[in-house]
Design a protein around this motif. Structure first.
Motif, PDB file in Angstrom:
ATOM      1  N   ALA A 114      30.471  86.763  77.272  1.00 15.91           N
ATOM      2  CA  ALA A 114      30.454  87.359  78.473  1.00 15.91           C
ATOM      3  C   ALA A 114      31.290  86.693  79.493  1.00 15.91           C
ATOM      4  CB  ALA A 114      28.896  87.550  79.016  1.00 15.91           C
ATOM      5  N   SER A 115      31.115  85.359  79.540  1.00 18.72           N
ATOM      6  CA  SER A 115      31.892  84.353  80.608  1.00 18.72           C
ATOM      7  C   SER A 115      33.467  84.824  80.392  1.00 18.72           C
ATOM      8  CB  SER A 115      31.320  83.076  80.444  1.00 18.72           C
ATOM      9  OG  SER A 115      31.729  82.405  79.283  1.00 18.72           O
ATOM     10  N   ALA A 116      33.971  84.694  79.127  1.00 19.69           N
ATOM     11  CA  ALA A 116      35.101  84.894  78.941  1.00 19.69           C
ATOM     12  C   ALA A 116      35.786  86.296  79.099  1.00 19.69           C
ATOM     13  CB  ALA A 116      35.447  84.391  77.314  1.00 19.69           C
ATOM     14  N   LEU A 117      34.787  87.159  78.658  1.00 19.70           N
ATOM     15  CA  LEU A 117      35.549  88.529  78.679  1.00 19.70           C
ATOM     16  C   LEU A 117      35.684  89.051  80.327  1.00 19.70           C
ATOM     17  CD1 LEU A 117      35.498  91.385  77.357  1.00 19.70           C
ATOM     18  CD2 LEU A 117      33.269  91.689  77.982  1.00 19.70           C
ATOM     19  N   VAL A 118      35.041  88.304  81.193  1.00 19.34           N
ATOM     20  CA  VAL A 118      35.551  88.976  82.682  1.00 19.34           C
ATOM     21  C   VAL A 118      36.901  88.554  82.898  1.00 19.34           C
ATOM     22  CG1 VAL A 118      35.014  88.091  85.195  1.00 19.34           C
ATOM     23  CG2 VAL A 118      33.077  88.258  83.642  1.00 19.34           C
ATOM     24  N   TRP A 119      37.383  87.309  82.466  1.00 17.61           N
ATOM     25  CA  TRP A 119      38.792  86.902  82.680  1.00 17.61           C
ATOM     26  C   TRP A 119      39.668  87.964  81.689  1.00 17.61           C
ATOM     27  CZ3 TRP A 119      39.152  84.456  87.094  1.00 17.61           C
ATOM     28  CH2 TRP A 119      37.962  83.641  87.492  1.00 17.61           C
ATOM     29  N   SER A 120      39.412  88.266  80.915  1.00 16.03           N
ATOM     30  CA  SER A 120      40.304  89.015  79.865  1.00 16.03           C
ATOM     31  C   SER A 120      40.489  90.634  80.298  1.00 16.03           C
ATOM     32  CB  SER A 120      39.775  89.067  78.613  1.00 16.03           C
ATOM     33  OG  SER A 120      39.647  87.999  77.924  1.00 16.03           O
ATOM     34  N   LEU A 121      39.322  90.820  80.901  1.00 18.35           N
ATOM     35  CA  LEU A 121      39.340  92.355  81.518  1.00 18.35           C
ATOM     36  C   LEU A 121      40.144  92.100  82.850  1.00 18.35           C
ATOM     37  CD1 LEU A 121      35.628  93.570  80.974  1.00 18.35           C
ATOM     38  CD2 LEU A 121      37.655  94.323  79.839  1.00 18.35           C
ATOM     39  N   PHE A 122      40.065  91.207  83.504  1.00 22.28           N
ATOM     40  CA  PHE A 122      40.701  91.242  84.838  1.00 22.28           C
ATOM     41  C   PHE A 122      42.091  91.097  84.307  1.00 22.28           C
ATOM     42  CE2 PHE A 122      42.967  87.914  87.310  1.00 22.28           C
ATOM     43  CZ  PHE A 122      42.810  88.760  88.808  1.00 22.28           C
ATOM     44  N   LEU A 123      42.626  90.427  83.343  1.00 26.01           N
ATOM     45  CA  LEU A 123      43.853  90.230  82.729  1.00 26.01           C
ATOM     46  C   LEU A 123      44.629  91.481  82.255  1.00 26.01           C
ATOM     47  CD1 LEU A 123      45.779  87.627  82.884  1.00 26.01           C
ATOM     48  CD2 LEU A 123      45.476  87.472  80.573  1.00 26.01           C
ATOM     49  N   LEU A 124      44.004  91.861  81.492  1.00 26.38           N
ATOM     50  CA  LEU A 124      44.170  93.249  80.618  1.00 26.38           C
ATOM     51  C   LEU A 124      44.222  94.626  81.583  1.00 26.38           C
ATOM     52  CD1 LEU A 124      42.479  92.724  77.232  1.00 26.38           C
ATOM     53  CD2 LEU A 124      44.920  92.485  77.955  1.00 26.38           C
ATOM     54  N   GLY A 125      43.286  94.558  82.463  1.00 23.57           N
ATOM     55  CA  GLY A 125      43.435  96.039  83.397  1.00 23.57           C
ATOM     56  C   GLY A 125      44.788  95.784  84.206  1.00 23.57           C
ATOM     57  N   ILE A 126      44.880  94.650  84.869  1.00 18.48           N
ATOM     58  CA  ILE A 126      46.347  94.483  85.676  1.00 18.48           C
ATOM     59  C   ILE A 126      47.255  94.910  84.673  1.00 18.48           C
ATOM     60  CG2 ILE A 126      47.566  93.227  87.024  1.00 18.48           C
ATOM     61  CD1 ILE A 126      45.152  91.909  88.089  1.00 18.48           C
ATOM     62  N   VAL A 127      47.304  94.197  83.570  1.00 16.62           N
ATOM     63  CA  VAL A 127      48.562  94.372  82.489  1.00 16.62           C
ATOM     64  C   VAL A 127      48.987  95.674  82.169  1.00 16.62           C
ATOM     65  CG1 VAL A 127      49.433  93.627  80.435  1.00 16.62           C
ATOM     66  CG2 VAL A 127      48.758  91.750  81.768  1.00 16.62           C
ATOM     67  N   ILE A 128      47.913  96.285  81.737  1.00 20.10           N
ATOM     68  CA  ILE A 128      48.038  97.595  81.404  1.00 20.10           C
ATOM     69  C   ILE A 128      48.489  98.570  82.427  1.00 20.10           C
ATOM     70  CG2 ILE A 128      46.867  99.692  80.252  1.00 20.10           C
ATOM     71  CD1 ILE A 128      44.979  97.910  78.702  1.00 20.10           C
ATOM     72  N   THR A 129      47.801  98.471  83.593  1.00 18.76           N
ATOM     73  CA  THR A 129      48.284  99.298  84.726  1.00 18.76           C
ATOM     74  C   THR A 129      49.751  99.302  85.238  1.00 18.76           C
ATOM     75  OG1 THR A 129      45.985  99.362  85.409  1.00 18.76           O
ATOM     76  CG2 THR A 129      47.471 100.006  87.179  1.00 18.76           C
ATOM     77  N   LEU A 130      50.066  97.926  85.267  1.00 18.29           N
ATOM     78  CA  LEU A 130      51.540  97.449  85.726  1.00 18.29           C
ATOM     79  C   LEU A 130      52.482  97.991  84.676  1.00 18.29           C
ATOM     80  CD1 LEU A 130      51.039  94.048  87.700  1.00 18.29           C
ATOM     81  CD2 LEU A 130      51.328  96.365  88.681  1.00 18.29           C
ATOM     82  N   ARG A 131      52.270  97.564  83.458  1.00 15.60           N
ATOM     83  CA  ARG A 131      53.147  97.956  82.376  1.00 15.60           C
ATOM     84  C   ARG A 131      53.415  99.541  82.390  1.00 15.60           C
ATOM     85  NH1 ARG A 131      52.576  96.966  75.855  1.00 15.60           N
ATOM     86  NH2 ARG A 131      53.381  98.819  75.177  1.00 15.60           N
ATOM     87  N   PHE A 132      52.345 100.188  82.505  1.00 16.17           N
ATOM     88  CA  PHE A 132      52.604 101.743  82.507  1.00 16.17           C
ATOM     89  C   PHE A 132      53.177 102.234  83.456  1.00 16.17           C
ATOM     90  CE2 PHE A 132      51.090 105.955  83.327  1.00 16.17           C
ATOM     91  CZ  PHE A 132      51.278 106.702  82.141  1.00 16.17           C
ATOM     92  N   LEU A 133      52.959 101.870  84.978  1.00 15.61           N
ATOM     93  CA  LEU A 133      53.465 102.164  86.086  1.00 15.61           C
ATOM     94  C   LEU A 133      54.985 101.927  86.180  1.00 15.61           C
ATOM     95  CD1 LEU A 133      50.615 101.682  88.499  1.00 15.61           C
ATOM     96  CD2 LEU A 133      51.246 103.899  87.574  1.00 15.61           C
ATOM     97  N   ILE A 134      55.190 100.744  85.919  1.00 16.58           N
ATOM     98  CA  ILE A 134      56.468 100.022  86.068  1.00 16.58           C
ATOM     99  C   ILE A 134      57.419 100.659  85.026  1.00 16.58           C
ATOM    100  CG2 ILE A 134      58.078  97.990  86.122  1.00 16.58           C
ATOM    101  CD1 ILE A 134      55.850  96.509  87.241  1.00 16.58           C
ATOM    102  N   GLY A 135      57.048 100.742  83.840  1.00 19.87           N
ATOM    103  CA  GLY A 135      57.729 101.407  82.631  1.00 19.87           C
ATOM    104  C   GLY A 135      58.170 102.892  82.655  1.00 19.87           C
ATOM    105  N   VAL A 136      57.155 103.525  83.276  1.00 18.64           N
ATOM    106  CA  VAL A 136      57.444 105.021  83.635  1.00 18.64           C
ATOM    107  C   VAL A 136      58.318 105.037  84.697  1.00 18.64           C
ATOM    108  CG1 VAL A 136      56.161 106.998  84.331  1.00 18.64           C
ATOM    109  CG2 VAL A 136      55.263 105.636  82.496  1.00 18.64           C
TER     110      VAL A 136
END
Length: 325
Positions: free
Chosen positions: A96-118
């Motif tokens: 749980a303590s580690a998941l917060v940081w991973s979700l924060f990281l992956l949420g931003i990465v997936i969003t930026l990757r999709f928007l910038i790539g498209v």
């Protein structure tokens, strides 16, 4: 109306994938040579009675089948066991303590990757053959040919070690945490996450870019585009219609690559010592922490499976051909 048969089939497929992941998460740690409790006994000089007590608490007593039954029984009660790497803390708490940081990281990465790539793919297709198109394609080819771990290591060495622009490790500075929530804390967290985010976005950008660009170029040559231009429609409206159709494969591509993004995050968190699931997972593997390995592997598998299911449903909403007529 959305195809109910298709939804049911995808849910059933996801269910069986999760079952397979549950079995694999149990088997894989036990394929490694050695016994983690024996390792603990050697490191801390535990007596045989203490070692047996730890083995029982970790669900490592008995033969493989007995261990599997114990694992499933505890899993049914949502009990993932205890992690000896983190001082016998419950695995759920560690995750749980580690998941917060991973979700924060992956949420931003997936969003930026999709928007910038498209966006870049669309721009490159519209300006096909121009200097801008050539520059973008060359840049994407360069990124695509660079191994991810090398890209991350270069960024860490240049921007953290040499220039000191970004922190070398961790997700925040202790001095800001003790002061409580503030804008300085938010800025500090973003500064710590900047290099992992930039590296992950850059590493995955070419695939989204090329999918969007190639589909845009293909669709721009179709007869319906010529017909719309003959009708006198504005170029912006034509491009919007083309982009709406071209974006569907980009959605699928992003969904399929979620697994690769998660793997990339594991590498990024390890290289940048970012305290997410990947960093904890690597530590668990190095210490043969069976309960923690099982828990993280299972969670990552479920996350990727559910994310792909959701992406399929979104694709179905965007593409009328998947619906019942």
């Amino acid at each position: 109306m959305v195809s109910s048969k298709y939804i049911f089939r995808r849910i059933i497929n996801t269910f069986f994938v999760i079952i397979a992941a549950t079995i694999i998460s149990f088997i894989i740690p036990r394929l490694a040579p050695g016994d983690p409790v024996d390792l603990l006994q050697q490191m801390y000089g535990l007596s045989n009675e203490e070692a047996e007590a730890i083995r029982a608490r970790l669900g490592l007593k008995g033969n493989l089948w007995e261990q599997f039954v114990a694992y499933i029984t505890h899993l049914a009660r949502l009990d993932l066991g205890y992690s000896f790497t983190y001082n016998m803390r419950p695995v759920a708490d560690v995750m749980a303590s580690a998941l917060v940081w991973s979700l924060f990281l992956l949420g931003i990465v997936i969003t930026l990757r999709f928007l910038i790539g498209v966006s870049l793919g669309m721009l490159s297709a519209i300006k096909q053959g121009s200097k801008l198109d050539t520059a973008l394609s060359s840049f994407m080819t360069l990124i695509l040919s660079t191994p991810y771990f090398l890209l991350a290591s270069i960024f860490l060495f240049v921007f953290s070690v040499k220039l000191g622009i970004f922190p070398i490790s961790h997700a925040y500075s202790y001095e800001y945490i003790v002061k409580g929530f503030s804008l300085e804390l938010v800025a500090d967290v973003l500064r710590h996450a900047a290099l992992p985010i930039i590296t992950l976005v850059l590493a995955g950008l070419p695939s989204t870019y090329y999918v969007m660009k190639n589909n845009m170029i293909t669709l721009l040559r179709e007869d319906f585009v010529t017909a719309m231009r003959a009708q006198g429609l504005k170029e912006t409206k034509i491009m919007w219609n083309v982009a709406r159709n071209a974006i569907l494969p980009a959605v699928t591509s992003t969904a399929i690559s979620i697994g690769y993004i998660v793997v990339g995050a594991v590498i990024a968190e390890t290289i940048f010592s970012y305290p997410g699931m990947g960093y904890v997972f690597v530590n668990a593997i190095l210490n043969k922490d069976y309960p923690l390995i099982q828990g993280i592997f299972l969670l990552l598998s479920i996350t990727v499976s559910v994310a792909n299911l959701v992406a399929d449903l979104i694709y179905m909403i965007l593409d009328p051909r998947v619906r019942i007529r």
